[in-house]
Design an enzyme around this catalytic site. Structure first.
Site, PDB file in Angstrom:
ATOM      1  N   LYS A  20       0.868  -1.192   0.000  1.00 55.80           N
ATOM      2  CA  LYS A  20       0.000   0.000   0.000  1.00 55.80           C
ATOM      3  C   LYS A  20       0.898   1.233   0.000  1.00 55.80           C
ATOM      4  O   LYS A  20       2.005   1.224   0.546  1.00 55.80           O
ATOM      5  CB  LYS A  20      -0.961   0.009   1.192  1.00 55.80           C
ATOM      6  CG  LYS A  20      -0.322   0.019   2.578  1.00 55.80           C
ATOM      7  CD  LYS A  20      -0.160   1.382   3.191  1.00 55.80           C
ATOM      8  CE  LYS A  20       0.773   1.284   4.395  1.00 55.80           C
ATOM      9  NZ  LYS A  20       1.262   2.471   4.947  1.00 55.80           N
ATOM     10  N   ASP A 130      -2.352  -1.205   9.603  1.00 57.36           N
ATOM     11  CA  ASP A 130      -2.471  -1.168   8.145  1.00 57.36           C
ATOM     12  C   ASP A 130      -3.153  -2.416   7.584  1.00 57.36           C
ATOM     13  O   ASP A 130      -3.444  -2.475   6.379  1.00 57.36           O
ATOM     14  CB  ASP A 130      -1.084  -1.054   7.493  1.00 57.36           C
ATOM     15  CG  ASP A 130      -0.498   0.339   7.657  1.00 57.36           C
ATOM     16  OD1 ASP A 130      -1.278   1.291   7.822  1.00 57.36           O
ATOM     17  OD2 ASP A 130       0.745   0.458   7.624  1.00 57.36           O
TER      18      ASP A 130
END
Ligand code: C5P
Length: 247
Positions: A20, A130
Site C-alpha cells: 500500500k 495497516d
C-alpha cells in the site's frame, strides 16, 4: 487399486499480497491507549509479495526483499494464522521491502486472512493498523487508527518509489518522536515526515536524491523509509515504478 491408498497431494494455493502507498496522512488526535487517530488516503500498488499455502505448519521466506525478515513468531504471517486458528506451510516470496512504509508485513497478514476466508476488520486491526486497508485494498480514505475505511473510486496513477537500501524505520519510533516534538504538521502531505526525519536524519539525503532526479518534491510513504513522487521516472537510480491496482 484395492488396498493401496493414493498418495496425498495437498492443494497448493498462491495469493498475491500487494503493497500500500499512503498518499496523504494527517494525524488528527490521540487515543487514551497512545495510538494516533489518522485521516489518510491509501492506494494499493503493484509491488507484490506472493504467499503459497500447502498443508503443513511452517514458514519459509525468500525473494529479493527477504533479508532481515524473520520466519519465527514475529512474522505477521504466523500471527495471522494464529489469529484465524489455521495451520499451513507458507512459502513467502518477499518483494516489498520491510520497514519501508509500504505495509509489507500487513499485506502478508491480509493475504493470510483472505486465504482463510476472514473479512473481519477488527481482527485485522488487532494484527496491525495497516492490515484492514490491505485486506480491502484499492483506494480508500482511512480513519480511526486505520480500521475505519471509506472506499474511494479507483484512479489509474503511477508513482516512482525510492527506498533507501538498509534503512528501515520503526513506525513505533516515528509516532513516539512525533509526540516528543509535540506533533508538528508537515508542509507536505504526510504529518509523519518531520518525526521520521528526526528518527532517521539520513532520510533527507534520499529525499534530495529523488527530488534532484525528478524535479518534484518527494513525499514520505507512511512512517518511511520510502520516498515517492507521482509519475514515471525510470532514470531514477534504484527507483521502482509502481501503478495503482484495483481491489
Ligand atoms: O499497528 P502497527 O503495528 O503498524 O503500529 C506500530 C506502532 O505504531 C504502534 O505500536 C503504535 O505505537 C504506533 N501507531 C500509532 N498510531 C497508529 C498506528 C501506529 O501510534 N494509528
Amino acid at each position: 487399486m484395492p488396498g493401496v491408498s493414493e498418495p496425498q497431494v495437498s492443494a497448493s494455493v498462491t495469493l498475491r499480497a500487494p503493497a500500500k502507498l499512503t498518499l496523504s496522512l494527517r494525524v488528527t488526535g490521540k487515543r487514551s491507549d497512545g495510538y494516533h487517530l489518522l485521516d489518510a488516503e491509501m492506494v494499493t500498488v503493484d509491488l507484490v509479495d506472493e504467499l503459497t499455502f500447502v498443508d503443513g505448519d511452517d514458514l519459509r521466506v525468500d525473494g529479493p526483499a527477504a533479508e532481515d525478515v524473520p520466519d519465527d513468531g514475529r512474522n505477521l504471517v504466523r500471527r495471522a494464522l494464529q489469529a484465524v486458528a489455521r495451520r499451513a506451510e507458507v512459502h513467502l516470496h518477499k518483494r516489498i521491502p520491510a520497514g519501508a512504509g509500504l505495509g509489507g508485513g500487513s499485506a502478508d497478514a491480509a493475504a493470510v486472512l483472505r486465504w482463510s476466508g476472514c473479512d473481519d476488520l477488527a481482527l485485522a486491526a488487532s494484527l496491525g493498523s495497516d492490515v484492514p486497508f490491505c485486506l480491502v485494498g484499492g483506494r480508500a480514505r482511512v480513519r480511526g487508527i486505520g480500521e475505519a475505511l471509506e472506499p474511494l473510486p479507483f484512479e489509474e496513477r503511477r508513482f516512482t518509489l525510492l527506498t533507501p537500501p538498509r534503512l528501515s524505520v520503526s513506525t513505533l519510533a516515528v509516532y513516539a518522536a512525533r509526540d516528543d516534538l509535540d506533533g508538528p504538521s508537515a508542509d507536505g502531505p504526510n504529518d509523519l515526515e518531520p518525526a521520521a526525519l528526526v528518527v532517521a536524519p539520513e532520510l533527507a539525503r534520499w529525499r534530495d536524491k529523488l527530488g534532484d532526479a525528478t524535479g518534484r518534491t518527494p513525499a514520505l510513504a507512511g512512517s518511511g523509509s520510502t520516498w515517492f513522487v507521482e509519475g514515471t521516472f525510470p532514470e531514477v537510480e534504484r527507483g521502482v515504478v509502481v501503478r495503482t491496482m484495483r481491489p
